[in-house]
Structures are given as structure tokens and as C-alpha cells.
Enzyme design. Structure first.
Site, PDB file in Angstrom:
ATOM      1  N   ARG A 142       0.934  -1.214   0.097  1.00  0.00           N
ATOM      2  CA  ARG A 142      -0.101  -0.155  -0.114  1.00  0.00           C
ATOM      3  C   ARG A 142       1.108   1.150   0.101  1.00  0.00           C
ATOM      4  NH1 ARG A 142      -3.729  -2.760  -1.706  1.00  0.00           N
ATOM      5  NH2 ARG A 142      -5.602  -3.064  -0.532  1.00  0.00           N
TER       6      ARG A 142
ATOM      7  N   GLU B 180      -3.835   7.625  -4.165  1.00  0.00           N
ATOM      8  CA  GLU B 180      -3.990   6.842  -5.493  1.00  0.00           C
ATOM      9  C   GLU B 180      -5.203   7.630  -5.991  1.00  0.00           C
ATOM     10  OE1 GLU B 180      -4.150   2.711  -5.399  1.00  0.00           O
ATOM     11  OE2 GLU B 180      -2.189   2.548  -4.486  1.00  0.00           O
TER      12      GLU B 180
ATOM     13  N   HIS C 254      -1.552   0.481  -9.577  1.00  0.00           N
ATOM     14  CA  HIS C 254      -2.199  -0.638  -8.781  1.00  0.00           C
ATOM     15  C   HIS C 254      -2.882  -1.802  -9.670  1.00  0.00           C
ATOM     16  CE1 HIS C 254      -4.009  -0.772  -4.520  1.00  0.00           C
ATOM     17  NE2 HIS C 254      -3.913  -2.176  -5.084  1.00  0.00           N
TER      18      HIS C 254
HETATM   19  P1  NAP Z   1      -0.807 -11.366   4.392  1.00  0.00           P
HETATM   20  O1  NAP Z   1      -0.805 -12.921   4.161  1.00  0.00           O
HETATM   21  O2  NAP Z   1      -1.905 -11.133   5.677  1.00  0.00           O
HETATM   22  O3  NAP Z   1       0.662 -10.663   4.764  1.00  0.00           O
HETATM   23  C1  NAP Z   1       0.685  -9.711   5.449  1.00  0.00           C
HETATM   24  C2  NAP Z   1       1.730  -9.763   6.276  1.00  0.00           C
HETATM   25  O4  NAP Z   1       2.286  -8.456   6.690  1.00  0.00           O
HETATM   26  C3  NAP Z   1       1.904 -10.779   7.284  1.00  0.00           C
HETATM   27  O5  NAP Z   1       3.081 -11.584   6.734  1.00  0.00           O
HETATM   28  C4  NAP Z   1       2.100  -9.974   8.271  1.00  0.00           C
HETATM   29  O6  NAP Z   1       3.376 -10.444   9.387  1.00  0.00           O
HETATM   30  C5  NAP Z   1       2.991  -8.662   7.866  1.00  0.00           C
HETATM   31  N1  NAP Z   1       2.827  -7.438   8.796  1.00  0.00           N
HETATM   32  C6  NAP Z   1       1.860  -6.996   9.358  1.00  0.00           C
HETATM   33  N2  NAP Z   1       2.100  -5.970  10.114  1.00  0.00           N
HETATM   34  C7  NAP Z   1       3.507  -6.036  10.128  1.00  0.00           C
HETATM   35  C8  NAP Z   1       4.380  -5.233  10.808  1.00  0.00           C
HETATM   36  N3  NAP Z   1       4.215  -4.245  11.674  1.00  0.00           N
HETATM   37  N4  NAP Z   1       5.853  -5.377  10.601  1.00  0.00           N
HETATM   38  C9  NAP Z   1       6.101  -6.393   9.756  1.00  0.00           C
HETATM   39  N5  NAP Z   1       5.325  -7.291   9.161  1.00  0.00           N
HETATM   40  C10 NAP Z   1       4.093  -7.006   9.309  1.00  0.00           C
HETATM   41  O7  NAP Z   1      -1.432 -10.719   3.475  1.00  0.00           O
HETATM   42  P2  NAP Z   1      -1.254 -10.777   1.770  1.00  0.00           P
HETATM   43  O8  NAP Z   1      -2.396 -11.643   1.069  1.00  0.00           O
HETATM   44  O9  NAP Z   1       0.093 -11.227   1.658  1.00  0.00           O
HETATM   45  O10 NAP Z   1      -1.287  -9.239   1.373  1.00  0.00           O
HETATM   46  C11 NAP Z   1      -0.546  -8.260   1.934  1.00  0.00           C
HETATM   47  C12 NAP Z   1      -0.802  -6.908   1.404  1.00  0.00           C
HETATM   48  O11 NAP Z   1      -0.553  -6.844   0.117  1.00  0.00           O
HETATM   49  C13 NAP Z   1      -2.335  -6.624   1.509  1.00  0.00           C
HETATM   50  O12 NAP Z   1      -2.871  -6.330   2.955  1.00  0.00           O
HETATM   51  C14 NAP Z   1      -2.605  -5.378   0.505  1.00  0.00           C
HETATM   52  O13 NAP Z   1      -2.470  -4.315   1.165  1.00  0.00           O
HETATM   53  C15 NAP Z   1      -1.462  -5.814  -0.508  1.00  0.00           C
HETATM   54  N6  NAP Z   1      -1.861  -6.227  -1.899  1.00  0.00           N
HETATM   55  C16 NAP Z   1      -1.786  -5.268  -2.846  1.00  0.00           C
HETATM   56  C17 NAP Z   1      -2.273  -5.678  -4.426  1.00  0.00           C
HETATM   57  C18 NAP Z   1      -1.917  -4.869  -5.432  1.00  0.00           C
HETATM   58  O14 NAP Z   1      -2.711  -5.006  -6.255  1.00  0.00           O
HETATM   59  N7  NAP Z   1      -0.697  -4.221  -5.418  1.00  0.00           N
HETATM   60  C19 NAP Z   1      -2.974  -7.060  -4.370  1.00  0.00           C
HETATM   61  C20 NAP Z   1      -2.977  -7.945  -3.289  1.00  0.00           C
HETATM   62  C21 NAP Z   1      -2.409  -7.268  -1.981  1.00  0.00           C
HETATM   63  P3  NAP Z   1       2.944 -11.646  10.304  1.00  0.00           P
HETATM   64  O15 NAP Z   1       2.994 -12.753   9.275  1.00  0.00           O
HETATM   65  O16 NAP Z   1       4.381 -11.829  10.796  1.00  0.00           O
HETATM   66  O17 NAP Z   1       1.875 -11.467  11.057  1.00  0.00           O
HETATM   67  C1  GLV Z   2      -5.497  -5.177  -3.775  1.00  0.00           C
HETATM   68  O1  GLV Z   2      -4.625  -4.006  -3.714  1.00  0.00           O
HETATM   69  C2  GLV Z   2      -5.993  -6.052  -2.644  1.00  0.00           C
HETATM   70  O2  GLV Z   2      -5.779  -5.403  -1.609  1.00  0.00           O
HETATM   71  O3  GLV Z   2      -6.426  -6.966  -3.158  1.00  0.00           O
END
Ligand code: NAP
Ligand code: GLV
Length: 330
Positions: free
Chosen positions: A239, A268, A287
Site C-alpha cells: 500500500r 491513489e 495498482h
Molecule cells: P498477508 O498474508 O496477511 O500478509 C501480510 C503480512 O504483513 C503478514 O505476514 C504480516 O506479518 C505482515 N505484517 C503486518 N504488520 C506488520 C508489521 N508491523 N511489521 C512487519 N510485518 C507486518 O496478506 P497478503 O495476502 O500477503 O497481502 C499483503 C498486502 O498486499 C495486502 O494487505 C494488500 O494491502 C497488498 N496487496 C496489494 C495488491 C496490489 O494490487 N498491489 C494485491 C494484493 C494485496 P506476520 O505474518 O508476521 O504476522
Molecule cells: C489489492 O490491492 C488488494 O488488496 O486486493
């Protein structure tokens, strides 16, 4: 019997809309741009469910304005930092999201940005189109090798681990920082836990994959950018506000770090006068992390499944606030 009423805040893939139409009277916002806050409030008032996107601000005032009949908020995205989940929980409203189905697609994009930045693909394309390609240049468009380099992954969840999986194929040294250790994934991907400062000092590529929260807001600021190698490349598909964008401009323009590749910005869309847009050593995508045909269709059906479950008072298959089910009735 009257059908429940649903507001969908944008045209989403038909696969999802079709599922919802079978269950409810659906109004879909037709404009390609999101409804304004005022319009969203007007359209959502009185609805039984809301299917929303990360571009919609779902705050306490909006949730209250929709009314007490609201049964479910279903977001077609995995991130849900645009939603006041605490306010929804306080009213017993489950909030759904779409984890997992977009992991590979988003990790692919992070990898694409990493490769494009390292090998200066976007700069090269602009150069060619500008008619500047006169010969093969022995010292032109040099960039760092990806194979064998050190990759620092911040946020070792689904997408962060997806990136590690890709990096393995390039013999990278994988460092990660997260809230907690992930021993199984360390084993699986040959990844090594490092504290944040060590990761920033040692990585040639740093890729951000945390959720956005108060803790991660401006996690990458002036001080942390200064810890990075001068040749380092920063990738952000998480983000925009995880990075202090003014600090990033300072770091890129002074060559404190070499390059950045972003899929997300703050705000954004990025403002047309943002100084980042004047730099050559940055790639900015609009994005598009989850933007594949199959993934968007799966996100839409998953959002529809959450929404339909909520309408039927069934536990959402993917609920971000399962506490709503812990309540003792009455
Ligand atoms: P996820 O599996 O929940 O992974 C998020 C990770 O962030 C977890 O491993 C968590 O740590 C870590 N985290 C949270 N707070 C933290 C902190 N303070 N310090 C260090 N690490 C921290 O989620 P995901 O599916 O991988 O998605 C991650 C993010 O990507 C989403 O929340 C979204 O904002 C973004 N995203 C963007 C797109 C795009 O189109 N660009 C698409 C999809 C997602 P722990 O595991 O250690 O608890
Ligand atoms: C995209 O940014 C998502 O969070 O799915």
C-alpha cells in the site's frame, strides 16, 4: 418474497455479479470512477449489503448512514485498510475480503517490477520510442544482476512468501522481516529472518508486502532509506502509505538508493504534480497487482460468496472480523 437490496460500488467481473443477481436486487455503480463519499452514502442508504472496492472509504459515518438493516460488507480485495472494521464489528456486521486467489498474480507483478527496474526495461522503451537508439552500447543501460543478489522481503505473509518462491529460481539470498518468525516458510524457501535494519543494510532488492496499519504507516522513511545500499532497488506492491513518498523522492533524487518500482502510491492515483513523476529512476504502475482475467474473476466470485453468506446469516467463507460470530445472542 422481497429480495434483499445490494449496492455494488463499481462494475466488477460478470461472474460475481451474476451470482449476486440470483439472490438480490442489485444496483451497480456504472461510472468507471468510484462514487464520491456523498454519492456512496446516498446509494448505500437502506441497502442490506454492500460490495465495495479498495477505492471506497467505508467509515463509521457511512456504516451508520446505511442503516441497521446492513448485514454484510464484502470487499473485492484482500487489503481492507479502507474499511473501519472496528465500527462494523461494533454493529455485528461481518466484513469479507478475498485472500489467496490473488497471491500468485500479485507476486508475479512484484517480480515483474523487480526485473523491470533492475534491467531498466521501462527506461529502455522510452529511449527507443524517443528515437534515441543509435547503436548497441557497451556501457549503456547497465543495471544490477538479479541472479545471486540479496532480496529483502518485508511482510512474510502469502504474497511475501510468493515472492520468495520466485526468487528461489534466481538463486537469491532471501532475507525477510515480519511481525513473527515463519519457520516452515524459512525452510521451504531457504529464507533467513533478519531484523528490519539488518535487512535494509544487506538487501540489494527490498520488496514490501505488509498490510497497511498504524504500525506500518511510513515504515519506510528517511532514516530507513538511508540504511539501504546505494545500489538498492525498492519495490512496493503493498500500500502506498507504507512508504513516506516525500522521503522516497529525496532518496531517489540524491541517489541514496538507486531505483524504485511502485504499484501503489499515496494518494491513489498519484497527483500529476508529484515530484516522483519527474524522476527517471522509478517505475510507477497504476495498482495492477491482481489484474489478470482469471484472478479478477475469482476475486469477484469470492466477494459474491461472502456477500451471499452474509445475507443468509451464514458465516462468511473469508471474514476479517470473525469476532462478530463470538457474540452471545440477546
Ligand atoms: P498477508 O498474508 O496477511 O500478509 C501480510 C503480512 O504483513 C503478514 O505476514 C504480516 O506479518 C505482515 N505484517 C503486518 N504488520 C506488520 C508489521 N508491523 N511489521 C512487519 N510485518 C507486518 O496478506 P497478503 O495476502 O500477503 O497481502 C499483503 C498486502 O498486499 C495486502 O494487505 C494488500 O494491502 C497488498 N496487496 C496489494 C495488491 C496490489 O494490487 N498491489 C494485491 C494484493 C494485496 P506476520 O505474518 O508476521 O504476522
Ligand atoms: C489489492 O490491492 C488488494 O488488496 O486486493
Amino acid at each position: 418474497m422481497t429480495k434483499p437490496r445490494i449496492f455494488v460500488t463499481r462494475i466488477i467481473p460478470e461472474e460475481g455479479l451474476e451470482m449476486i443477481r440470483r439472490e438480490a436486487d442489485v444496483e451497480v455503480w456504472q461510472d468507471p470512477l468510484p462514487p464520491s463519499c456523498k454519492m456512496l452514502r446516498q446509494k448505500a442508504r437502506g441497502m442490506d449489503a454492500l460490495l465495495c472496492l479498495l477505492t471506497d472509504r467505508i467509515d463509521e459515518n457511512l456504516i451508520a448512514a446505511i442503516g441497521p438493516q446492513l448485514k454484510v460488507i464484502s470487499q473485492m480485495a484482500v487489503g481492507f485498510d479502507n474499511i473501519d472494521v472496528a465500527a462494523a464489528t461494533a454493529r455485528g456486521i461481518p466484513v469479507g475480503n478475498t485472500p489467496g486467489v490473488l497471491t500468485d498474480t500479485t507476486a508475479d507483478l512484484a517480480w515483474a517490477l523487480l526485473m523491470a527496474a533492475a534491467r531498466r526495461v521501462v527506461e529502455g522503451d522510452k529511449f527507443t520510442r524517443a528515437g534515441k537508439w543509435k547503436t548497441w552500447g557497451p556501457i549503456d543501460f547497465l543495471g544490477p544482476d538479479v541472479t545471486g543478489a540479496a532480496l529483502g522481503i518485508i511482510g512474510f505473509g502469502r504474497i511475501g512468501q510468493g515472492l520468495a518462491k520466485r526468487a528461489q529460481g534466481f538463486d537469491m539470498r532471501i532475507l525477510y522481516f515480519s511481525r513473527r518468525r515463519h519457520p516452515e516458510a524459512e525452510q521451504k524457501y531457504g529464507a533467513q529472518y533478519a531484523d528490519l535494519d539488518t535487512l535494509l543494510r544487506e538487501a540489494d532488492f527490498v520488496s514490501l508486502h505488509t498490510t497497511l496499519s498504524e504500525e506500518t504507516h511510513h515504515l519506510i522513511d528517511d532514516a530507513r532509506l538511508k540504511l539501504m545500499k546505494s545500489g538498492a532497488i525498492l519495490i512496493n506492491t503493498a500500500r502506498g502509505p507504507v512508504v513516506d513518498q516525500a522521503a522516497l523522492y529525496r532518496a531517489l533524487s540524491s541517489r541514496t538508493i538507486a531505483y524504485a518500482a511502485l504499484d501503489v502510491t499515496d494518494p491513489e492515483p498519484i497527483k500529476p504534480d508529484d515530484p516522483l513523476l519527474t524522476l527517471d529512476n522509478i517505475i510507477i504502475a497504476p495498482h495492477i497487482g491482481s489484474a489478470s482475467y482469471r484472478t479478477r474473476a475469482r476475486m469477484a466470485t469470492m466477494a459474491a460468496e461472502n456477500l451471499i453468506a452474509g445475507l443468509k446469516d451464514v458465516r462468511l467463507p473469508n471474514c476479517v472480523n470473525p469476532q462478530v460470530y463470538d457474540r452471545i445472542p440477546g
